[in-house]
Design a protein around this motif. Structure first.
Motif, PDB file in Angstrom:
ATOM      1  N   TRP A 392       7.220   6.375 -27.695  1.00  0.00           N
ATOM      2  CA  TRP A 392       6.327   5.224 -27.833  1.00  0.00           C
ATOM      3  C   TRP A 392       6.025   4.970 -29.305  1.00  0.00           C
ATOM      4  O   TRP A 392       6.220   5.823 -30.161  1.00  0.00           O
ATOM      5  CB  TRP A 392       5.020   5.467 -27.094  1.00  0.00           C
ATOM      6  N   SER A 393       5.517   3.793 -29.554  1.00  0.00           N
ATOM      7  CA  SER A 393       4.987   3.418 -30.862  1.00  0.00           C
ATOM      8  C   SER A 393       3.565   2.906 -30.661  1.00  0.00           C
ATOM      9  O   SER A 393       3.293   2.183 -29.688  1.00  0.00           O
ATOM     10  CB  SER A 393       5.853   2.339 -31.521  1.00  0.00           C
ATOM     11  N   GLU A 394       2.672   3.273 -31.567  1.00  0.00           N
ATOM     12  CA  GLU A 394       1.283   2.822 -31.433  1.00  0.00           C
ATOM     13  C   GLU A 394       1.160   1.303 -31.549  1.00  0.00           C
ATOM     14  O   GLU A 394       0.187   0.722 -31.073  1.00  0.00           O
ATOM     15  CB  GLU A 394       0.411   3.484 -32.502  1.00  0.00           C
ATOM     16  N   SER A 399       5.050  -1.249 -23.399  1.00  0.00           N
ATOM     17  CA  SER A 399       6.129  -0.396 -22.911  1.00  0.00           C
ATOM     18  C   SER A 399       6.586   0.518 -24.032  1.00  0.00           C
ATOM     19  O   SER A 399       6.260   0.315 -25.203  1.00  0.00           O
ATOM     20  CB  SER A 399       7.300  -1.238 -22.404  1.00  0.00           C
ATOM     21  N   SER A 400       7.362   1.537 -23.655  1.00  0.00           N
ATOM     22  CA  SER A 400       7.923   2.471 -24.631  1.00  0.00           C
ATOM     23  C   SER A 400       9.096   1.826 -25.350  1.00  0.00           C
ATOM     24  O   SER A 400       9.731   0.896 -24.847  1.00  0.00           O
ATOM     25  CB  SER A 400       8.366   3.750 -23.924  1.00  0.00           C
ATOM     26  N   ILE A 401       9.406   2.334 -26.546  1.00  0.00           N
ATOM     27  CA  ILE A 401      10.499   1.758 -27.326  1.00  0.00           C
ATOM     28  C   ILE A 401      11.831   2.411 -26.992  1.00  0.00           C
ATOM     29  O   ILE A 401      12.892   1.813 -27.179  1.00  0.00           O
ATOM     30  CB  ILE A 401      10.208   1.877 -28.837  1.00  0.00           C
ATOM     31  N   MET A 402      11.801   3.664 -26.497  1.00  0.00           N
ATOM     32  CA  MET A 402      13.024   4.372 -26.117  1.00  0.00           C
ATOM     33  C   MET A 402      12.693   5.268 -24.931  1.00  0.00           C
ATOM     34  O   MET A 402      11.557   5.751 -24.802  1.00  0.00           O
ATOM     35  CB  MET A 402      13.575   5.217 -27.278  1.00  0.00           C
ATOM     36  N   TRP A 403      13.688   5.516 -24.082  1.00  0.00           N
ATOM     37  CA  TRP A 403      13.479   6.392 -22.938  1.00  0.00           C
ATOM     38  C   TRP A 403      14.816   6.943 -22.468  1.00  0.00           C
ATOM     39  O   TRP A 403      15.876   6.367 -22.712  1.00  0.00           O
ATOM     40  CB  TRP A 403      12.772   5.668 -21.798  1.00  0.00           C
ATOM     41  N   GLU A 504      13.857  -0.296 -32.978  1.00  0.00           N
ATOM     42  CA  GLU A 504      13.446  -0.318 -31.577  1.00  0.00           C
ATOM     43  C   GLU A 504      12.047  -0.906 -31.418  1.00  0.00           C
ATOM     44  O   GLU A 504      11.764  -1.599 -30.437  1.00  0.00           O
ATOM     45  CB  GLU A 504      13.488   1.112 -31.009  1.00  0.00           C
ATOM     46  N   THR A 505      11.165  -0.640 -32.382  1.00  0.00           N
ATOM     47  CA  THR A 505       9.825  -1.227 -32.320  1.00  0.00           C
ATOM     48  C   THR A 505       9.890  -2.743 -32.450  1.00  0.00           C
ATOM     49  O   THR A 505       9.207  -3.477 -31.719  1.00  0.00           O
ATOM     50  CB  THR A 505       8.938  -0.639 -33.435  1.00  0.00           C
TER      51      THR A 505
END
Length: 613
Positions: A392-394, A399-403, A504-505
């Motif tokens: 994740w990014s604050e 949603s998360s940036i990568m998974w 990704e962010t």
């Protein structure tokens, strides 16, 4: 409390080690004998010598300077700040700097220290002929290009007959030579009366016998070393109590508050805080609370926070805490992973409980078993839950940036590598450890190691990134050593990681704004449809009202005309009335809206009726 800190220095920083190497023999000097020197000597023949059995000894004295040594302990404050200045608070430090710079002795003292500093810098820059200066500090490309691998070093088994789950692992802060392992049965109503509640501290070089036993009142779910004082450990019990142990004082807890002052559920995580005294910590539990403690006064918690995301401080709807995260570079922020799959970002500076809960990140379908910030990029953090690991990014809250992909087995724990920003590790219920290298590939793990057949519940990596410990359901803790490709820092890796996280962010921000626009359009479209429907309903109500009014007027007119026809004794009244009734049925079938239409048609019918044969 005794405060001890050991200052260490690597071998190459003191003394000068001689490096020897093989080479061919060389003739440096050839001195030819001088025959004239033989004239100064007389040959003695015969020679008489005596031999004594005992060794010859003589009196010998050496006068040296006497150096008196003395051992002293000091309390070192980081940065040399006064006690009333918090070095972690930027405002305090800036205010203190301005105050010092205005002092008259500041320039004079600075000029005196500059000479000493210049001398130290020259010493550091002096060439050491015994040190290899041009050796690449990074690992050679040959070792990095080796295929990733891991080998088992030791296995630490639960010494009790009834095996318990390894619930938590903690490395010794001094070079990681010891490992504190907490054992606890986490299955509901599976704890027997004859189950031993002890946890143990193991020496890595002796896997056959534990070094020390930690004896709590209730089995320990978590046990954590104090990073400032390696003799102190804090632990959270299955009963909800908090306590701390000092290895210099034995196996029993030094202090443990009453059970009614702690948590109501098992304490799943406890973390030491960055403070001047090094005695502050905080804990969380599934009872929906986060408690802050000071081990100097364990009679009650220093602070209490209810994990109510509605910010109403209602314990009945609070989220249960399962994992905690605290980064020393961000002393005012903390994160809590909950049973509901959300990660709560908190702010310690908030005065009210509602101000301490900043925001939430929702993305998992089950409990968040682990949450940890990237040690190189604290704004990005890793979460472990359900069947995936997410980054994740604050800046992105939707949603998360990568998974990772969805695995067949549930993920139970995870952590970042302390030496490489793109490497992290996860454990699974099928007994497998996955090592991920994002700089290499994202779709699958770089290395998967089948540690055992039992589920793995906890893992922890050493500070050097080389040794890795993971605990299983049957109480076995396996110590692994990874290949250099996982802990050798590569060139430009920080640049690659920074560009990857930023890319990704930015991508998620674009997608988030796009989804926000689509939702706004759908909302506007639905509101417009509601307005149109409301207008149609209003128009329909108006038409029905007009038709009802036209009906009543029509029947009144018929009644009046019928009375007039009877008075005039018109013969064809009956036929006219029947005609009008038929006409009314016709008009009702076609839903004539205005009253004057009825009147015009009615008058027209009367005029034409008299002309009928």
């Amino acid at each position: 409390m005794e405060i001890v800190y050991v200052y260490t220095k690597i071998r190459s920083e003191f003394g000068r080690q001689c490096n020897f190497s093989d080479r061919p023999t060389e003739l440096q000097t050839d001195i030819v004998p001088d025959p004239t020197l033989a004239e100064n000597f007389i040959e003695k023949n015969p020679v008489d010598m005596f031999v004594q059995v005992s060794e010859d000894m003589s009196e010998h004295e050496v006068n040296t300077e006497h150096i008196a040594t003395e051992i002293r302990g000091i309390n070192h404050v980081e940065g040399g700040w006064p006690k009333d200045v918090n070095p972690n608070d930027l405002e305090h430090t800036m205010r203190y700097r301005k105050k010092v710079e205005k002092d008259e002795n500041y320039v004079y003292t600075l000029m005196q220290l500059s000479g000493l500093m210049d001398h130290c810098i020259k010493q550091n820059n002096a060439i050491n002929i015994y040190e290899e200066y041009f050796e690449d500090k990074e690992e050679s490309m040959e070792s990095i290009n080796e295929p990733p691998s891991a080998k088992t070093i030791n296995v630490f088994s639960d010494p009790n007959e009834i095996k318990r789950t390894v619930s938590h692992l903690s490395w010794h802060p001094d070079q990681g030579k010891k490992l504190a392992i907490s054992y606890c049965c986490l299955e509901f109503q599976k704890v027997g009366d004859n189950m031993n509640p002890d946890s143990y501290i193991w020496d890595l070089e002796n896997p056959n016998k534990y070094e020390m036993a930690v004896k709590p009142i209730s089995p320990l779910v978590c046990l954590e070393y104090n990073p400032k004082d390696s003799h102190i450990l804090a632990g959270g019990c299955y009963s909800g109590q908090i306590g701390y142990w000092d290895t210099r004082k034995g196996s029993q807890a030094v202090e443990m508050p009453a059970i009614e002052l702690g948590h109501r559920d098992p304490v799943y995580k406890i973390i030491w805080l960055q403070s001047k005294t090094g005695t502050d910590c905080f804990s969380t539990s599934t009872d929906g609370q986060v408690l802050w403690w000071d081990i100097r006064k364990m009679s009650e918690p220093v602070e209490r926070l209810i994990l109510d995301v509605t910010k109403k401080d209602n314990p009945d709807i609070a989220y249960g805490g399962v994992s905690l995260e605290f980064e020393t570079t961000m002393p005012t922020k903390f994160m809590v992973g909950t049973e509901q799959g959300a990660v709560i970002l908190g702010n310690r500076k908030g005065k009210l409980p509602a101000e301490k809960i900043v925001t939430t990140f929702s993305g998992h379908h089950g409990p968040v078993y682990a949450v940890q910030r990237n040690p190189f990029y604290p704004k990005n953090f890793l979460t472990i839950g359900d069947w995936t690991a997410r980054i994740w990014s604050e800046e992105i809250r939707e949603s998360s940036i990568m998974w990772t992909k969805y695995h067949v087995s549930n993920l139970t724990d995870g952590c970042w590598s302390p030496v490489r920003p793109t490497v992290f590790f996860t454990s699974k219920m099928d007994g497998t450890i996955d090592a991920w290298d994002l700089s290499f590939k994202h779709s699958e793990a770089t290395l998967s190691v089948k540690v055992c057949d039992d589920p793995l519940y906890s893992l922890r990596i050493q500070d050097n990134g080389q040794f890795f410990a993971c605990g299983s359901h049957q109480g076995a803790t396996t110590l692994l050593e990874f290949s250099p490709s996982f802990y050798a820092y590569m060139k430009q890796e920080k640049t690659i990681a920074s560009a990857m996280f930023e890319r990704e962010t930015k991508r998620e921000k674009i997608l988030e704004s796009r989804q926000r626009e689509m939702r706004a359009r759908e909302r506007a479209k639905s509101e417009q449809e509601k307005v149109v429907e409301q207008q149609a309903e209003d128009e329909e109500d108006t038409i029905e009202f007009k038709i009802a009014k036209a009906e009543s007027t029509f029947f009144e007119t018929i009644a009046q005309e019928k009375g007039r026809f009877e008075m005039e004794k018109v013969d064809d009244t009956k036929d006219c009335f029947i005609f009008l009734v038929d006409l009314f049925d016709f008009l009702m079938l076609h839903r004539i809206q205005r009253n004057n239409n009825y009147i015009l048609l009615y008058n027209h019918a009367l005029k034409t009726d008299n002309k009928q044969p």
